[in-house]
Write an enzyme that holds these catalytic residues in place. Structure first.
Site, PDB file in Angstrom:
ATOM      1  CE1 TYR A 158      30.138  -3.660 -18.930  1.00 41.56           C
ATOM      2  CE2 TYR A 158      30.807  -2.001 -20.072  1.00 41.56           C
ATOM      3  CZ  TYR A 158      29.697  -2.980 -19.293  1.00 41.56           C
ATOM      4  OH  TYR A 158      28.657  -2.799 -20.160  1.00 41.56           O
ATOM      5  CE  LYS A 181      20.952 -12.397  -8.301  1.00 42.25           C
ATOM      6  NZ  LYS A 181      18.846 -11.803  -8.010  1.00 42.25           N
ATOM      7  CG  ASP A 220      16.884 -10.188  -9.252  1.00 38.39           C
ATOM      8  OD1 ASP A 220      17.718  -8.981  -8.656  1.00 38.39           O
ATOM      9  OD2 ASP A 220      16.629 -11.204  -8.666  1.00 38.39           O
ATOM     10  CG  ASP A 231      25.453  -0.980 -19.887  1.00 37.71           C
ATOM     11  OD1 ASP A 231      25.228  -0.485 -20.779  1.00 37.71           O
ATOM     12  OD2 ASP A 231      25.145  -2.260 -20.884  1.00 37.71           O
ATOM     13  CG  ASP A 264      20.903   0.925 -23.098  1.00 38.37           C
ATOM     14  OD1 ASP A 264      21.388   1.263 -22.813  1.00 38.37           O
ATOM     15  OD2 ASP A 264      20.656   0.097 -24.007  1.00 38.37           O
TER      16      ASP A 264
HETATM   17  C1  IPM Z   1      27.702   2.469 -22.398  1.00 31.36           C
HETATM   18  C2  IPM Z   1      27.725   1.243 -24.041  1.00 31.36           C
HETATM   19  C3  IPM Z   1      29.037   0.744 -23.666  1.00 31.36           C
HETATM   20  C4  IPM Z   1      28.900  -0.043 -22.452  1.00 31.36           C
HETATM   21  C5  IPM Z   1      29.375   0.348 -24.756  1.00 31.36           C
HETATM   22  C6  IPM Z   1      29.341   0.056 -26.625  1.00 31.36           C
HETATM   23  C7  IPM Z   1      31.720  -0.485 -24.267  1.00 31.36           C
HETATM   24  O1  IPM Z   1      26.597  -0.087 -23.938  1.00 31.36           O
HETATM   25  O2  IPM Z   1      28.427   3.577 -22.611  1.00 31.36           O
HETATM   26  O3  IPM Z   1      26.708   2.462 -22.013  1.00 31.36           O
HETATM   27  O4  IPM Z   1      28.650  -0.480 -22.097  1.00 31.36           O
HETATM   28  O5  IPM Z   1      29.334   0.974 -21.345  1.00 31.36           O
HETATM   29 MN    MN Z   2      24.853   0.349 -22.679  1.00 29.73          MN
END
Ligand code: IPM
Ligand code: MN
Length: 358
Positions: free
Chosen positions: A140, A186, A218, A242, A246
């Site tokens: 990032y 990884k 993975d 990240d 999700d």
């Molecule tokens: C998160 C989001 C952020 C990230 C984005 C919006 C920059 O996806 O906080 O998980 O990738 O960290």
């Molecule tokens: Mn995210």
């Protein structure tokens, strides 16, 4: 006195943050905690007002705070502007400026929601893990970043000290949990991952009681769906964390339920994991529970009030058990709007508190 910088942001951000602040104010009235709120602009709304997503005033406000409560940033309106003005850049700059390198993302199954998950109930029931994501390093932030028509470069850098400080948080945290860390990397491909693994292994000799496992990312993504209950702390670098968070949200049934806390040496940043959901913004139907659970984390980590954090979490579970839920959650019961959900949680929280005091 606790100074809280409130950054509602874009989309559903302002709606859900309002419910979080409502809860904090209610607790303050009840217990005289001494919260002071200061609101500032971030993201697309700051672009509209100041021409940039992270204005100087906002930086001043957050640097002058003890903790920051953020909603969400971004939306289609700002998707096509130049990179440096993208709302997401503001979020990265905010994290970097606050030095909040340790991102804590608890993923815990909530009984009344188990039926909302796409995964079999017996696999989900009892999930209780934390994704501990390194937040201010890795791909990032690495330099160089470069782009022309034919070529694009991103750089993945980790320094030993960055790995050490996040690993330290993981080991300490694991002592009050199941003493089990899964470090995700990884290392079969990436040099930065080989350093990551080396540092984690070195540190583990300081914590002989903690079990440490290493998984390639993975493989971890697969195991997380197959046997989520086996995980306790998942320690990982910025981008892997990240993606895995999700995934973890999806297996629980809704991203609208996941809170997060980001801690550094001086500051703390609290934000729900979900995005700004522009499609439902302004309709009063967004789920404020991720923000409300984020407020619970604020009480836990910044105020050291485990008792209050637990009370808020219990209130959330109770209200869902009574069947109240927002439209994003597929379950039986009664669908309520954002404000109504916030009111229900405040009322229930105060009820539990009064019960405890009696
Ligand atoms: C998160 C989001 C952020 C990230 C984005 C919006 C920059 O996806 O906080 O998980 O990738 O960290
Ligand atoms: Mn995210």
């Amino acid at each position: 006195m606790f100074k809280i910088a409130v950054l509602p942001g874009d989309g559903i951000g302002p709606e859900v943050v309002e419910e979080g602040v409502k809860l904090l104010r209610a607790l303050d009235r009840e217990l005289n905690i001494g919260f002071v709120f200061e609101t500032a602009l971030i993201g697309g709304i700051a672009v509209d007002n100041y021409g940039i997503p992270f204005p100087e005033d906002t930086l001043k406000t957050v640097l002058n705070s003890d903790m920051v409560l953020l909603g969400a940033v971004g939306g289609p309106k700002w998707d096509n502007i130049e990179v440096s003005k993208r709302p997401e850049q503001a979020l990265l700059a905010l994290r970097k400026n606050l030095g909040v390198f340790a991102n804590i993302r608890p993923v815990k199954s909530i009984k009344p929601l188990i039926s909302a998950s796409p995964i079999k109930p017996e696999i989900i029931d009892g999930v209780d893990l934390i994704i501990l994501r390194e937040l201010t390093g890795g791909i990032y932030f690495g330099e160089p970043k470069y782009r022309d028509r034919e070529k694009a470069i991103d750089t993945l850098v980790y320094n030993r000290y960055e790995i050490e400080r996040i690993a330290r948080v993981a080991f300490k945290m694991s002592l009050s949990r199941r003493k089990k860390i899964t470090s995700v990397d990884k290392a079969n491909i990436l040099e930065s991952s080989r350093l990551w693994r080396e540092v984690v292994n070195e540190m583990s000799t300081d914590y002989p009681d903690v079990m440490i496992d290493h998984l390639y990312v993975d493989n971890c993504a697969m195991q997380l769906v197959r046997r989520p209950k086996d995980f306790d702390i998942i320690l990982t670098e910025n981008m892997f964390g990240d993606i895995l968070s999700d995934e973890a949200g999806a297996i629980l049934g809704s991203l609208g339920m996941l809170p997060s806390a980001s801690l550094g040496d001086k500051y703390a940043l609290y934000e729900p994991i979900h995005g700004s959901a522009p499609d439902i913004a302004g309709k009063g139907i967004a789920n404020p529970l991720a923000t409300i659970l984020t407020v619970a984390l604020l009480l836990r980590y910044s105020l050291n009030r485990e008792d209050l954090a637990g009370t808020v979490e219990k209130a959330v579970e109770e209200i869902l058990k009574e069947g109240y839920h927002t439209a994003d959650i597929k379950m039986d019961g009664k669908v309520v709007g954002t404000k109504e959900m916030g009111d229900l949680i405040v009322k229930k929280t105060l009820e539990i508190l009064e019960g405890d005091m009696r």
